[in-house]
Design an enzyme around this catalytic site. Structure first.
Site, PDB file in Angstrom:
ATOM      1  N   LYS A  13       0.829  -1.220   0.000  1.00 57.70           N
ATOM      2  CA  LYS A  13       0.000   0.000   0.000  1.00 57.70           C
ATOM      3  C   LYS A  13       0.860   1.265   0.000  1.00 57.70           C
ATOM      4  O   LYS A  13       0.667   2.162  -0.819  1.00 57.70           O
ATOM      5  CB  LYS A  13      -0.930   0.023   1.231  1.00 57.70           C
ATOM      6  CG  LYS A  13      -1.862  -1.167   1.324  1.00 57.70           C
ATOM      7  CD  LYS A  13      -2.762  -1.086   2.548  1.00 57.70           C
ATOM      8  CE  LYS A  13      -2.055  -1.222   3.883  1.00 57.70           C
ATOM      9  NZ  LYS A  13      -1.395  -2.530   4.107  1.00 57.70           N
ATOM     10  N   ARG A  88      -9.964  -0.030   8.497  1.00 62.55           N
ATOM     11  CA  ARG A  88      -9.530  -1.397   8.782  1.00 62.55           C
ATOM     12  C   ARG A  88     -10.604  -2.195   9.501  1.00 62.55           C
ATOM     13  O   ARG A  88     -10.383  -3.364   9.794  1.00 62.55           O
ATOM     14  CB  ARG A  88      -8.274  -1.350   9.670  1.00 62.55           C
ATOM     15  CG  ARG A  88      -6.966  -1.409   8.901  1.00 62.55           C
ATOM     16  CD  ARG A  88      -5.833  -1.189   9.898  1.00 62.55           C
ATOM     17  NE  ARG A  88      -4.647  -1.916   9.573  1.00 62.55           N
ATOM     18  CZ  ARG A  88      -3.571  -1.357   9.005  1.00 62.55           C
ATOM     19  NH1 ARG A  88      -3.567  -0.092   8.666  1.00 62.55           N
ATOM     20  NH2 ARG A  88      -2.505  -2.074   8.772  1.00 62.55           N
ATOM     21  N   ARG A 127      11.289  -5.323   5.146  1.00 60.22           N
ATOM     22  CA  ARG A 127      10.992  -3.898   4.880  1.00 60.22           C
ATOM     23  C   ARG A 127      11.965  -2.995   5.629  1.00 60.22           C
ATOM     24  O   ARG A 127      12.319  -3.226   6.771  1.00 60.22           O
ATOM     25  CB  ARG A 127       9.560  -3.581   5.326  1.00 60.22           C
ATOM     26  CG  ARG A 127       9.249  -2.085   5.324  1.00 60.22           C
ATOM     27  CD  ARG A 127       7.763  -1.800   5.332  1.00 60.22           C
ATOM     28  NE  ARG A 127       7.006  -2.540   6.319  1.00 60.22           N
ATOM     29  CZ  ARG A 127       5.666  -2.639   6.306  1.00 60.22           C
ATOM     30  NH1 ARG A 127       4.966  -2.038   5.374  1.00 60.22           N
ATOM     31  NH2 ARG A 127       5.052  -3.332   7.233  1.00 60.22           N
ATOM     32  N   ARG A 160      11.041  -1.284  11.151  1.00 58.65           N
ATOM     33  CA  ARG A 160       9.947  -0.974  12.067  1.00 58.65           C
ATOM     34  C   ARG A 160       9.892  -1.994  13.200  1.00 58.65           C
ATOM     35  O   ARG A 160      10.100  -3.179  12.986  1.00 58.65           O
ATOM     36  CB  ARG A 160       8.619  -0.975  11.314  1.00 58.65           C
ATOM     37  CG  ARG A 160       8.290   0.358  10.684  1.00 58.65           C
ATOM     38  CD  ARG A 160       7.116   0.294   9.729  1.00 58.65           C
ATOM     39  NE  ARG A 160       5.971  -0.457  10.226  1.00 58.65           N
ATOM     40  CZ  ARG A 160       4.832  -0.610   9.538  1.00 58.65           C
ATOM     41  NH1 ARG A 160       4.704  -0.062   8.335  1.00 58.65           N
ATOM     42  NH2 ARG A 160       3.839  -1.301  10.036  1.00 58.65           N
ATOM     43  N   ARG A 171      -0.782  -9.471  13.312  1.00 57.20           N
ATOM     44  CA  ARG A 171      -1.348  -8.488  12.376  1.00 57.20           C
ATOM     45  C   ARG A 171      -2.132  -9.192  11.271  1.00 57.20           C
ATOM     46  O   ARG A 171      -3.170  -8.702  10.833  1.00 57.20           O
ATOM     47  CB  ARG A 171      -0.229  -7.621  11.785  1.00 57.20           C
ATOM     48  CG  ARG A 171       0.317  -6.605  12.807  1.00 57.20           C
ATOM     49  CD  ARG A 171       1.692  -6.102  12.446  1.00 57.20           C
ATOM     50  NE  ARG A 171       1.729  -5.335  11.222  1.00 57.20           N
ATOM     51  CZ  ARG A 171       2.847  -5.091  10.535  1.00 57.20           C
ATOM     52  NH1 ARG A 171       4.000  -5.569  10.974  1.00 57.20           N
ATOM     53  NH2 ARG A 171       2.808  -4.372   9.446  1.00 57.20           N
TER      54      ARG A 171
END
Ligand code: ADP
Ligand code: ADP
Ligand code: ZN
Length: 217
Positions: A13, A88, A127, A160, A171
């Site tokens: 995203k 969400r 990431r 992160r 998640r």
């Protein structure tokens, strides 16, 4: 143009939002980024958000809805925006309908970036994000020219705190339980579109732009 970018954690995203911002000149509204700013500033909101984020849980709806309502009322959103990571939950989606009605706007499209579950943990754990400008990289799939350094601004790249296998497992469960039902929600509303997020980053962008061109007619 009022867009929602949907997709599981790590689907791409943020990566795609960056291209759409450049192409259409409308702002990206990423609730995760807004919470990370609050965490860094050590505000009350930041403390509350950090506990949820570290656990891989959602920040409570009333908190999240409040910050989005405020943000969408700002001047730079008047010609449109790209929501990244919001809504969400069904409650957030209902609230967004109200916010849009109050602003006299409607949703142009909900774009779902579809990536199978087995790819998502690897995307998230690899990431890396620029501390300075927020640009997103991947150690393998979208590596910066120099390891640990942002191509765009020379800033330092970091991982992160919630991009671990453990937190990602939570998640992904939260996504299946609370967020995936929004696919049916927006299909019923007649604004839902899907692209194959397993393709190369450039091809995903191309598909998104093709959808938007057809929607805008
Ligand atoms: P990702 O891009 O991997 O999906 P985000 O940066 O969007 O992650 O979100 C990171 C975390 O911030 C989430 O796990 C959640 O704790 C919190 N968060 C972000 N957006 C929302 C939202 N719309 N509602 C509740 N919590 C959110
Ligand atoms: P999200 O905002 O949905 O959580 P990101 O845009 O941050 O996802 O992407 C998650 C990770 O996957 C990043 O490391 C990013 O560089 C990488 N990524 C994004 N799109 C692709 C793609 N099409 N193929 C492979 N890796 C990708
Ligand atoms: Zn940078």
């Amino acid at each position: 143009m009022q867009l929602i970018l949907m997709g599981a954690p790590g689907a791409g995203k943020g990566t795609q939002a960056a291209f759409l911002v450049k192409k259409f000149g409308i702002p990206q509204i990423a609730t995760g980024d807004m919470f990370r700013v609050a965490v860094k500033s050590g505000t009350q909101l930041g403390k509350q958000a950090k506990a949820c984020m570290d656990a891989g849980k959602l920040v409570p709806d009333e908190v999240t809805i409040g910050i989005v309502r405020e943000r969408l009322g700002k001047d730079d959103c008047k010609d449109g925006f790209i929501l990244d990571g919001f809504p969400r939950t069904v409650e957030q989606a209902d609230a967004l309908n109200k916010i849009l009605a109050d602003l006299g706007k409607t949703l142009t499209a909900v774009l779902n970036i579809n990536v199978p579950a087995e790819d998502l943990i690897g995307r998230s754990v690899g990431r890396r994000v620029c501390r300075n400008c927020g640009a997103t990289y991947h150690v393998e799939f979208n590596a910066p020219k120099v390891e640990g350094v942002c191509d765009e601004c020379g800033g330092e790249l970091y991982q992160r705190a919630d991009d671990t296998v453990e937190t990602m497992t939570n998640r992904l469960n939260v996504y299946v339980e609370s967020t995936r039902p929004l696919i049916e929600y927006y299909k019923k509303a007649g604004v839902y579109y899907e692209v194959d997020g397993r393709q190369h980053i450039e091809k995903v962008t191309e598909d998104l732009i093709n959808v938007l061109t057809s929607v805008k007619g």
